[in-house]
Scaffold this active site. Sequence first.
Site, PDB file in Angstrom:
ATOM      1  N   ASN A 199       0.874  -1.182   0.000  1.00 23.97           N
ATOM      2  CA  ASN A 199       0.000   0.000   0.000  1.00 23.97           C
ATOM      3  C   ASN A 199       0.908   1.227   0.000  1.00 23.97           C
ATOM      4  OD1 ASN A 199      -1.778   2.064   0.501  1.00 23.97           O
ATOM      5  ND2 ASN A 199      -2.337   1.376   2.571  1.00 23.97           N
ATOM      6  N   TRP A 200       0.976   1.870  -1.132  1.00 22.13           N
ATOM      7  CA  TRP A 200       1.890   3.025  -1.249  1.00 22.13           C
ATOM      8  C   TRP A 200       1.344   4.279  -0.576  1.00 22.13           C
ATOM      9  CZ3 TRP A 200       4.562   3.308  -6.754  1.00 22.13           C
ATOM     10  CH2 TRP A 200       5.426   2.220  -6.874  1.00 22.13           C
ATOM     11  N   LYS A 201       0.075   4.258  -0.206  1.00 16.66           N
ATOM     12  CA  LYS A 201      -0.542   5.441   0.425  1.00 16.66           C
ATOM     13  C   LYS A 201      -0.306   6.666  -0.469  1.00 16.66           C
ATOM     14  CE  LYS A 201       0.054   3.139   4.822  1.00 16.66           C
ATOM     15  NZ  LYS A 201       0.167   3.223   6.264  1.00 16.66           N
TER      16      LYS A 201
ATOM     17  N   HIS B 102      -9.262   1.292   5.366  1.00 15.28           N
ATOM     18  CA  HIS B 102      -7.958   1.481   6.012  1.00 15.28           C
ATOM     19  C   HIS B 102      -8.132   2.434   7.192  1.00 15.28           C
ATOM     20  CE1 HIS B 102      -3.818   2.575   6.737  1.00 15.28           C
ATOM     21  NE2 HIS B 102      -3.481   1.489   6.061  1.00 15.28           N
TER      22      HIS B 102
ATOM     23  N   GLU C 202      -6.470   4.805   8.166  1.00 15.93           N
ATOM     24  CA  GLU C 202      -6.241   6.221   7.828  1.00 15.93           C
ATOM     25  C   GLU C 202      -7.490   6.828   7.186  1.00 15.93           C
ATOM     26  OE1 GLU C 202      -2.594   5.520   5.714  1.00 15.93           O
ATOM     27  OE2 GLU C 202      -1.651   4.960   7.612  1.00 15.93           O
TER      28      GLU C 202
ATOM     29  N   GLU D 120      -4.805  -4.751  10.809  1.00 21.25           N
ATOM     30  CA  GLU D 120      -3.766  -3.731  10.963  1.00 21.25           C
ATOM     31  C   GLU D 120      -3.996  -2.968  12.266  1.00 21.25           C
ATOM     32  OE1 GLU D 120      -1.988  -2.655   6.851  1.00 21.25           O
ATOM     33  OE2 GLU D 120      -3.600  -1.262   7.276  1.00 21.25           O
TER      34      GLU D 120
ATOM     35  N   GLY E 159       3.226   2.345  10.682  1.00 15.72           N
ATOM     36  CA  GLY E 159       4.235   3.393  10.508  1.00 15.72           C
ATOM     37  C   GLY E 159       5.010   3.741  11.768  1.00 15.72           C
TER      38      GLY E 159
ATOM     39  N   SER F  21       3.960  -2.051  10.206  1.00 12.79           N
ATOM     40  CA  SER F  21       5.410  -2.150  10.401  1.00 12.79           C
ATOM     41  C   SER F  21       5.995  -3.496   9.996  1.00 12.79           C
ATOM     42  CB  SER F  21       5.777  -1.800  11.848  1.00 12.79           C
ATOM     43  OG  SER F  21       5.468  -0.435  12.115  1.00 12.79           O
TER      44      SER F  21
ATOM     45  N   GLY G 158       3.118  -1.117   4.143  1.00 11.66           N
ATOM     46  CA  GLY G 158       3.143   0.302   3.784  1.00 11.66           C
ATOM     47  C   GLY G 158       4.539   0.731   3.369  1.00 11.66           C
TER      48      GLY G 158
HETATM   49  P1  13P Z   1       3.477   0.452   7.481  1.00  9.52           P
HETATM   50  O1  13P Z   1       3.938  -0.864   6.863  1.00  9.52           O
HETATM   51  O2  13P Z   1       4.179   1.634   6.916  1.00  9.52           O
HETATM   52  O3  13P Z   1       3.446   0.364   8.961  1.00  9.52           O
HETATM   53  O4  13P Z   1       1.941   0.638   7.014  1.00  9.52           O
HETATM   54  C1  13P Z   1       1.057  -0.426   7.150  1.00  9.52           C
HETATM   55  C2  13P Z   1      -0.204  -0.086   6.453  1.00  9.52           C
HETATM   56  O5  13P Z   1      -0.947   0.769   6.894  1.00  9.52           O
HETATM   57  C3  13P Z   1      -0.518  -0.804   5.204  1.00  9.52           C
HETATM   58  O6  13P Z   1      -1.816  -0.570   4.797  1.00  9.52           O
END
Ligand code: 13P
Length: 258
Positions: A11-13, A98, A100, A168, A174, A214, A235
């Site tokens: 997931n590149w966000k 998600h 976020e 998650e 993150g 993470s 991520g």
């Molecule tokens: P990170 O791997 O950067 O912690 O993010 C996880 C995530 O939210 C994937 O959707």
Amino acid sequence: MSQPRPLVAGNWKMNGLSASLQEVKTLAGRLKANDTIAAQVMICPPATLLAALSTELEGSKILTGGQDCHAETSGAHTGDIAAEMLADAGAGAVIVGHSERRADHGETSENVRAKAQAAYRAGLTAIICIGETQTQRKRGDALKVVSAQLSGSLPGAATSENTVIAYEPVWAIGTGLTPTLEDVGEVHSHIRAELAGRLGEGEAAGLRILYGGSVKPGNAAELMGVANVDGALVGGASLKADDFWAIVSVYAASHTMG
Ligand code: 13P
């Protein structure tokens, strides 16, 4: 019942410009050269790169997905993207719910369920995200929160083919923090049991439950080795071909799982 084929999705966000396509070309080349990877590999880039990435990856083993979709097919929703548009741009899946999106855009589980239904309508796999906050975990409510989000977000039409669940924990995203392997195992087996109650044992056994939060090259093997963990939603570590490849390689035939 045989285990489902694992999925490692990146997931590149809100990261990535045209130049980032090079990372994916590198990844596709490595995947082509190593046909022992048992996992499906997917990249969910920002919407601006989806069509270009999907074209770039045609004929490769890497799937593409969107990061969110609107519940409706079309209409006056400035800035939103319909599931049908993602499919038209080459996506095979879409992430919905998600944390976020839930936090930044106030999305409820009911919204998430409607988005997952939109994904099915467009022929996309819905990757439905659930997970507790740190406060909820400290209070001992992690399983309760996960159950409530799952039951509210999972459409009645969910199957092992059209749906993937991503657990998650919000506090692990993150931050470099991860739950203990025991805690990951507890939540994943809880989700499997809840799915069995909803969909029946057989369907539940084949539905992939990813861990996200993470995941890094250094911890991927142990996390992916936990029972009922059928892959990862990654991520930050999915942005660089080397890191993502190291995570995907957990599923190489030569790699012994923990
Ligand atoms: P990170 O791997 O950067 O912690 O993010 C996880 C995530 O939210 C994937 O959707």
